[in-house]
Scaffold this motif. Structure first.
Motif, PDB file in Angstrom:
ATOM      1  N   HIS A 433       0.812  -1.215   0.000  1.00  0.00           N
ATOM      2  CA  HIS A 433       0.000   0.000   0.000  1.00  0.00           C
ATOM      3  C   HIS A 433       0.850   1.271   0.000  1.00  0.00           C
ATOM      4  CE1 HIS A 433      -3.375   2.655   0.783  1.00  0.00           C
ATOM      5  NE2 HIS A 433      -2.726   3.148   1.821  1.00  0.00           N
ATOM      6  N   HIS A 434       1.931   1.291   0.798  1.00  0.00           N
ATOM      7  CA  HIS A 434       2.705   2.533   0.914  1.00  0.00           C
ATOM      8  C   HIS A 434       3.428   2.898  -0.386  1.00  0.00           C
ATOM      9  CE1 HIS A 434       6.183  -0.199   1.436  1.00  0.00           C
ATOM     10  NE2 HIS A 434       6.946   0.858   1.196  1.00  0.00           N
ATOM     11  N   MET A 435       3.423   1.961  -1.356  1.00  0.00           N
ATOM     12  CA  MET A 435       4.128   2.206  -2.608  1.00  0.00           C
ATOM     13  C   MET A 435       3.195   2.097  -3.816  1.00  0.00           C
ATOM     14  SD  MET A 435       7.771   0.427  -3.446  1.00  0.00           S
ATOM     15  CE  MET A 435       8.384   0.617  -1.785  1.00  0.00           C
ATOM     16  N   SER A 436       1.880   2.081  -3.560  1.00  0.00           N
ATOM     17  CA  SER A 436       0.911   1.821  -4.631  1.00  0.00           C
ATOM     18  C   SER A 436       0.896   2.893  -5.717  1.00  0.00           C
ATOM     19  CB  SER A 436      -0.491   1.657  -4.033  1.00  0.00           C
ATOM     20  OG  SER A 436      -0.862   2.824  -3.325  1.00  0.00           O
ATOM     21  N   ASP A 437       1.344   4.116  -5.400  1.00  0.00           N
ATOM     22  CA  ASP A 437       1.347   5.197  -6.394  1.00  0.00           C
ATOM     23  C   ASP A 437       2.720   5.407  -7.025  1.00  0.00           C
ATOM     24  OD1 ASP A 437       2.669   6.192  -4.177  1.00  0.00           O
ATOM     25  OD2 ASP A 437       1.793   8.203  -4.339  1.00  0.00           O
ATOM     26  N   LEU A 438       3.611   4.406  -6.924  1.00  0.00           N
ATOM     27  CA  LEU A 438       4.999   4.563  -7.369  1.00  0.00           C
ATOM     28  C   LEU A 438       5.094   5.007  -8.828  1.00  0.00           C
ATOM     29  CD1 LEU A 438       8.040   4.172  -6.647  1.00  0.00           C
ATOM     30  CD2 LEU A 438       7.825   1.827  -7.500  1.00  0.00           C
ATOM     31  N   PHE A 439       4.237   4.460  -9.697  1.00  0.00           N
ATOM     32  CA  PHE A 439       4.346   4.745 -11.128  1.00  0.00           C
ATOM     33  C   PHE A 439       3.751   6.099 -11.512  1.00  0.00           C
ATOM     34  CE2 PHE A 439       4.717   0.167 -10.763  1.00  0.00           C
ATOM     35  CZ  PHE A 439       5.803  -0.099 -11.586  1.00  0.00           C
ATOM     36  N   GLU A 440       3.169   6.783 -10.537  1.00  0.00           N
ATOM     37  CA  GLU A 440       2.614   8.125 -10.792  1.00  0.00           C
ATOM     38  C   GLU A 440       3.540   9.223 -10.267  1.00  0.00           C
ATOM     39  OE1 GLU A 440      -1.176   8.023  -8.828  1.00  0.00           O
ATOM     40  OE2 GLU A 440      -1.586   6.011  -9.647  1.00  0.00           O
ATOM     41  N   ARG A 441       4.565   8.857  -9.517  1.00  0.00           N
ATOM     42  CA  ARG A 441       5.432   9.860  -8.902  1.00  0.00           C
ATOM     43  C   ARG A 441       6.420  10.450  -9.916  1.00  0.00           C
ATOM     44  NH1 ARG A 441       7.213   6.275  -3.576  1.00  0.00           N
ATOM     45  NH2 ARG A 441       5.096   5.822  -2.826  1.00  0.00           N
ATOM     46  N   GLU A 442       6.794  11.699  -9.667  1.00  0.00           N
ATOM     47  CA  GLU A 442       7.789  12.380 -10.509  1.00  0.00           C
ATOM     48  C   GLU A 442       9.157  11.723 -10.349  1.00  0.00           C
ATOM     49  OE1 GLU A 442      10.077  16.741 -10.570  1.00  0.00           O
ATOM     50  OE2 GLU A 442       8.391  16.386  -9.210  1.00  0.00           O
ATOM     51  N   GLU A 443       9.894  11.610 -11.454  1.00  0.00           N
ATOM     52  CA  GLU A 443      11.239  11.038 -11.430  1.00  0.00           C
ATOM     53  C   GLU A 443      12.290  12.122 -11.690  1.00  0.00           C
ATOM     54  OE1 GLU A 443      12.288   6.872 -12.880  1.00  0.00           O
ATOM     55  OE2 GLU A 443      10.654   7.407 -14.231  1.00  0.00           O
ATOM     56  N   ALA A 444      13.493  11.899 -11.155  1.00  0.00           N
ATOM     57  CA  ALA A 444      14.623  12.794 -11.433  1.00  0.00           C
ATOM     58  C   ALA A 444      15.914  11.980 -11.423  1.00  0.00           C
ATOM     59  CB  ALA A 444      14.689  13.916 -10.394  1.00  0.00           C
ATOM     60  N   TYR A 445      16.582  11.910 -12.576  1.00  0.00           N
ATOM     61  CA  TYR A 445      17.893  11.264 -12.652  1.00  0.00           C
ATOM     62  C   TYR A 445      18.648  11.777 -13.872  1.00  0.00           C
ATOM     63  CZ  TYR A 445      15.774   7.917 -16.018  1.00  0.00           C
ATOM     64  OH  TYR A 445      15.136   7.331 -17.076  1.00  0.00           O
ATOM     65  N   GLU A 446      19.960  11.616 -13.836  1.00  0.00           N
ATOM     66  CA  GLU A 446      20.835  12.109 -14.896  1.00  0.00           C
ATOM     67  C   GLU A 446      21.497  10.924 -15.596  1.00  0.00           C
ATOM     68  OE1 GLU A 446      22.415  15.741 -16.678  1.00  0.00           O
ATOM     69  OE2 GLU A 446      20.953  15.475 -15.059  1.00  0.00           O
ATOM     70  N   VAL A 447      21.358  10.833 -16.910  1.00  0.00           N
ATOM     71  CA  VAL A 447      22.057   9.815 -17.687  1.00  0.00           C
ATOM     72  C   VAL A 447      23.437  10.364 -18.053  1.00  0.00           C
ATOM     73  CG1 VAL A 447      22.040   8.358 -19.750  1.00  0.00           C
ATOM     74  CG2 VAL A 447      19.880   8.952 -18.622  1.00  0.00           C
ATOM     75  N   ILE A 448      24.499   9.654 -17.628  1.00  0.00           N
ATOM     76  CA  ILE A 448      25.869  10.134 -17.836  1.00  0.00           C
ATOM     77  C   ILE A 448      26.705   9.020 -18.448  1.00  0.00           C
ATOM     78  CG2 ILE A 448      27.947  11.070 -16.710  1.00  0.00           C
ATOM     79  CD1 ILE A 448      26.211  12.261 -14.562  1.00  0.00           C
TER      80      ILE A 448
END
Length: 465
Positions: A433-448
């Motif tokens: 339950h605590h992670m049920s919205d994981l695919f709706e959350r904003e992402e931030a990462y850098e491809v290097i």
């Protein structure tokens, strides 16, 4: 207690210093100068202790007098408050004398939470006491990164940079890292494999001149002694639940970097009667080849359905070799130099000593899927691909059906929906339950790119003042 390097040329350090140091200055890994030993009577007296209480008993000797017992107890209590299951590390029976130790009840659904929730609170405690700021730089094949970020996201004196291999972790694993939007959290998707990430981290620890003045790198990978120390506890916890110390227990451990199973070896050395430790690997089987054929040679890394084990350089194996070679740092340095060239060969004596306790087995992806399907059909218990490898390795190598066999379940199946679907499940396993919205959350990462200078430049420009 003092800690010494496996290569014998670095100064010995205190517990707090070893936590902040990571790799030794001679390139080795720190281990305790002497291990605490517990008598059969003392271990028996711990039967029935709650997980946090047992952790305090086992960790206290490693910390010695550096952290007051009340403070250590508080750190341990806070570390496991976020676990969903009251037992912290529950056991589930899946066969005759066969048990699954569920190590995925923490906030990021992987066994790494046991060590990294503790390490995060420990770092916060030590850094506040020293009025010091540090930079965490870590490599992950999937689970370490999210557990480290979760453990350190609220640390005021830490900037954390985690490298993961670009497009080589599952989507759930990636999102668990990249959706933590905090000013001190930075995710780097490195264009390479896990060994490239790990090699860059090791090289950065060897030369930290790219950091601003007054900052140092701290390791969260299993090269950090505090992680190994925290993992010893659940071997004792499972053993006590199944009759130790009055009977021996065996464990099967899915492993790539050798840290988790090394903690089991230490538990045995400290007094827990372990009959057998099974090294369970996927197609990246350097550890299996070493134990079975004395072939510790590098081969091309294979991208598998069990990505957390897609590792060819098992860092913690050096700690094991240190004991197998009578704690002779010079011999370990020579072995590591050999391996850097591509291969190393163990002495007959060292190999024989390892085989007294360790067995090994490998599974490819097709075999892994078959195990997930078979176990679910018989028990309705759903394994993740790493745990499936551990279960089958145990069944293939088990020395005695009378000895309880505990298979360490290192991750929740929801983290690896591709493998689960290939095993015949029609729907992705549900996230808690605590992670049920994981695919709706904003992402931030850098491809290097796999370029040291570019990675260092990114770190330097993103360290908070």
């Amino acid at each position: 207690m003092k800690y010494i390097s496996t290569r014998g040329e670095a100064p010995s350090l205190s517990f707090e210093d070893v936590v902040l140091t990571g790799l030794a200055s001679d390139g080795g890994l720190y281990v305790p100068e002497t291990l605490p030993k517990f008598s059969k009577e003392e271990i028996a007296s711990w039967a029935g202790l709650e997980y946090r209480e047992l952790a305090l008993k086992i960790m206290t000797p490693f910390v010695a007098n550096e952290i007051p017992e009340a403070d250590l107890k508080n750190l341990i209590d806070k570390s496991y408050d976020s676990f969903r299951h009251e037992a912290i590390a529950p056991l589930v029976q899946t066969g005759h004398n066969e048990w699954i130790l569920e190590l995925f009840q923490g906030p990021t659904l992987a066994f790494k939470d046991f060590a990294l929730q503790f390490l995060g609170h420990l770092l916060d405690y030590v850094l506040k006491k020293r009025d010091q700021k540090v930079v965490i730089m870590g490599a992950t094949s999937g689970d370490t990164g999210s557990a480290a970020i979760e453990g350190c996201r609220d640390c005021e004196n830490v900037d954390i940079f985690i490298l993961h291999p670009y497009q080589r972790v599952s989507e759930v694993q990636r999102r668990q890292m990249t959706t933590v939007i905090e000013k001190n959290v930075h995710n780097i998707a490195l264009e390479g494999n896990f060994d490239d990430c790990q090699n860059m981290v090791k090289a950065s620890f060897a030369d930290q001149s790219f950091l601003p003045e007054g900052r140092q790198l701290v390791a969260v990978n299993s090269i950090n002694w505090a992680r190994i120390m925290a993992q010893i506890v659940y071997y004792f916890y499972a053993g006590l639940a199944l009759g130790a110390p009055h009977r021996a227990i065996s464990f099967s451990v899915p492993t790539g970097n050798f840290g988790d199973i090394f903690a089991g070896y230490l538990a045995n050395q400290m007094g827990l009667p372990i009959e057998q430790l099974v090294i369970a690997t996927n197609s990246n089987d350097i550890l299996h080849r070493c134990i079975s054929d004395n072939d510790h040679s590098k081969k091309p890394l294979i991208h598998s359905l069990s990505p957390s084990m897609d590792i060819m350089v098992s860092s913690n194996f050096e700690r094991m070799l240190f004991d197998l070679y009578g704690r002779d740092g010079a011999q370990i340095k020579k072995l590591m130099e050999d391996f850097k060239s591509g291969s190393m060969v163990l002495s007959d004596e060292a190999l024989e000593k390892a085989r007294e306790l360790f067995s090994s087995y490998r599974l490819d992806d097709n075999e892994t899927i078959d195990v997930i399907r078979e176990v679910f059909e018989k028990t309705e218990y759903l394994l993740d691909p790493h745990t499936a490898i551990g279960v089958q390795a145990a069944r293939e190598t088990r020395r005695s059906s009378e000895t309880p066999m505990v298979c360490l379940s290192t991750a929740h199946p929801a983290k690896f929906p591709e493998a689960v679907k290939q095993a015949g499940q029609t729907e992705d396993p549900a996230l808690p339950h605590h992670m049920s919205d994981l695919f709706e959350r904003e992402e931030a990462y850098e491809v290097i790119a796999n370029d040291m200078e570019k990675v260092h430049g990114f770190i330097k420009s993103n360290i908070n003042a």
